[in-house]
Design a protein around this motif. Structure first.
Motif, PDB file in Angstrom:
ATOM      1  N   PRO A  87       0.778  -1.232   0.000  1.00  0.00           N
ATOM      2  CA  PRO A  87       0.000   0.000   0.000  1.00  0.00           C
ATOM      3  C   PRO A  87       0.817   1.293   0.000  1.00  0.00           C
ATOM      4  N   PHE A  88       1.810   1.416   0.865  1.00  0.00           N
ATOM      5  CA  PHE A  88       2.528   2.686   0.936  1.00  0.00           C
ATOM      6  C   PHE A  88       3.290   2.970  -0.351  1.00  0.00           C
ATOM      7  N   ILE A  89       4.052   2.000  -0.808  1.00  0.00           N
ATOM      8  CA  ILE A  89       4.830   2.195  -2.033  1.00  0.00           C
ATOM      9  C   ILE A  89       3.886   2.328  -3.227  1.00  0.00           C
ATOM     10  N   GLY A  90       2.856   1.495  -3.301  1.00  0.00           N
ATOM     11  CA  GLY A  90       1.915   1.538  -4.414  1.00  0.00           C
ATOM     12  C   GLY A  90       1.206   2.868  -4.534  1.00  0.00           C
ATOM     13  N   VAL A  91       0.752   3.407  -3.412  1.00  0.00           N
ATOM     14  CA  VAL A  91       0.046   4.697  -3.433  1.00  0.00           C
ATOM     15  C   VAL A  91       0.994   5.814  -3.848  1.00  0.00           C
ATOM     16  N   PHE A  92       2.186   5.822  -3.314  1.00  0.00           N
ATOM     17  CA  PHE A  92       3.126   6.890  -3.657  1.00  0.00           C
ATOM     18  C   PHE A  92       3.561   6.802  -5.117  1.00  0.00           C
ATOM     19  N   VAL A  93       3.789   5.592  -5.620  1.00  0.00           N
ATOM     20  CA  VAL A  93       4.147   5.427  -7.030  1.00  0.00           C
ATOM     21  C   VAL A  93       2.982   5.867  -7.913  1.00  0.00           C
ATOM     22  N   TYR A  94       1.754   5.518  -7.542  1.00  0.00           N
ATOM     23  CA  TYR A  94       0.583   5.914  -8.328  1.00  0.00           C
ATOM     24  C   TYR A  94       0.438   7.435  -8.372  1.00  0.00           C
ATOM     25  N   VAL A  95       0.619   8.077  -7.224  1.00  0.00           N
ATOM     26  CA  VAL A  95       0.484   9.542  -7.180  1.00  0.00           C
ATOM     27  C   VAL A  95       1.566  10.207  -8.023  1.00  0.00           C
ATOM     28  N   VAL A  96       2.774   9.699  -7.969  1.00  0.00           N
ATOM     29  CA  VAL A  96       3.858  10.281  -8.762  1.00  0.00           C
ATOM     30  C   VAL A  96       3.622  10.019 -10.250  1.00  0.00           C
ATOM     31  N   ALA A  97       3.253   8.794 -10.600  1.00  0.00           N
ATOM     32  CA  ALA A  97       3.118   8.423 -12.006  1.00  0.00           C
ATOM     33  C   ALA A  97       1.847   8.977 -12.650  1.00  0.00           C
ATOM     34  N   ARG A  98       0.747   9.015 -11.911  1.00  0.00           N
ATOM     35  CA  ARG A  98      -0.524   9.364 -12.531  1.00  0.00           C
ATOM     36  C   ARG A  98      -1.255  10.491 -11.811  1.00  0.00           C
ATOM     37  N   GLY A  99      -0.570  11.253 -11.000  1.00  0.00           N
ATOM     38  CA  GLY A  99      -1.207  12.317 -10.233  1.00  0.00           C
ATOM     39  C   GLY A  99      -1.833  13.403 -11.090  1.00  0.00           C
ATOM     40  N   ARG A 100      -1.111  13.829 -12.127  1.00  0.00           N
ATOM     41  CA  ARG A 100      -1.626  14.893 -12.992  1.00  0.00           C
ATOM     42  C   ARG A 100      -2.877  14.434 -13.744  1.00  0.00           C
ATOM     43  N   SER A 101      -2.829  13.227 -14.300  1.00  0.00           N
ATOM     44  CA  SER A 101      -3.995  12.730 -15.033  1.00  0.00           C
ATOM     45  C   SER A 101      -5.147  12.450 -14.067  1.00  0.00           C
ATOM     46  N   MET A 102      -4.826  12.161 -12.808  1.00  0.00           N
ATOM     47  CA  MET A 102      -5.865  11.969 -11.793  1.00  0.00           C
ATOM     48  C   MET A 102      -6.652  13.262 -11.613  1.00  0.00           C
ATOM     49  N   HIS A 103      -5.943  14.382 -11.581  1.00  0.00           N
ATOM     50  CA  HIS A 103      -6.607  15.684 -11.469  1.00  0.00           C
ATOM     51  C   HIS A 103      -7.446  15.978 -12.707  1.00  0.00           C
ATOM     52  N   GLU A 104      -6.936  15.647 -13.875  1.00  0.00           N
ATOM     53  CA  GLU A 104      -7.686  15.893 -15.114  1.00  0.00           C
ATOM     54  C   GLU A 104      -8.970  15.079 -15.149  1.00  0.00           C
ATOM     55  N   ARG A 105      -8.918  13.826 -14.677  1.00  0.00           N
ATOM     56  CA  ARG A 105     -10.134  13.011 -14.635  1.00  0.00           C
ATOM     57  C   ARG A 105     -11.133  13.575 -13.630  1.00  0.00           C
ATOM     58  N   ASP A 106     -10.647  14.091 -12.514  1.00  0.00           N
ATOM     59  CA  ASP A 106     -11.542  14.729 -11.538  1.00  0.00           C
ATOM     60  C   ASP A 106     -12.230  15.943 -12.152  1.00  0.00           C
TER      61      ASP A 106
END
Length: 130
Positions: free
Chosen positions: A55-74
């Motif tokens: 969980p910790f590594i997965g969440v941080f990697v996801y936020v780094v890798a896909r954080g910008r596109s996460m905001h765009e989808r929101d």
């Protein structure tokens, strides 16, 4: 209360707050994984396994890798919800009082032209308003 000093209470509340924020972030990421239409089956499964098993590594990697596109989808989701709401309001307003007001305007124009009599106007008006 003597056994639990104020500073310990502060630390306990801080850790509880961080714990709640962690779960909020975890659920936000899981929701984003399933909402992303550009990510297909195995990609979604891979991210989900990474986020849930590590969980910790997965969440941080996801936020780094896909954080910008996460905001765009929101932002896209907010736009779609707003458009759906506006469409619903237009539809509800059009079928409600606005429709009978348009009919009354047309009826009044017919009466003013002399195409219908006052009695016909009154009957039609009563039918529209009923």
């Amino acid at each position: 209360m003597d056994d639990y000093p104020l500073l310990n209470l502060f630390w306990t509340m801080l850790w509880f707050f961080l714990w709640v924020m962690w779960f909020f972030l975890l659920f936000k990421i899981i929701t984003d994984i399933f909402r992303d239409h550009s990510l297909h089956g195995w990609g979604k499964a891979g991210w989900l396994i990474l986020v849930l098993l590590v969980p910790f590594i997965g969440v941080f990697v996801y936020v780094v890798a896909r954080g910008r596109s996460m905001h765009e989808r929101d932002a896209q989701q907010v736009k779609e919800n707003e458009a759906a709401f506006r469409s619903y309001v237009r539809q509800a307003a059009g079928s409600g009082g606005g429709g009978s007001a348009d009919e009354l305007t047309k009826l009044s124009a017919l009466k003013d032209k002399g195409d219908i009599s006052q009695e016909e106007f009154d009957r039609a008006k009563a039918r529209i308003l009923a």
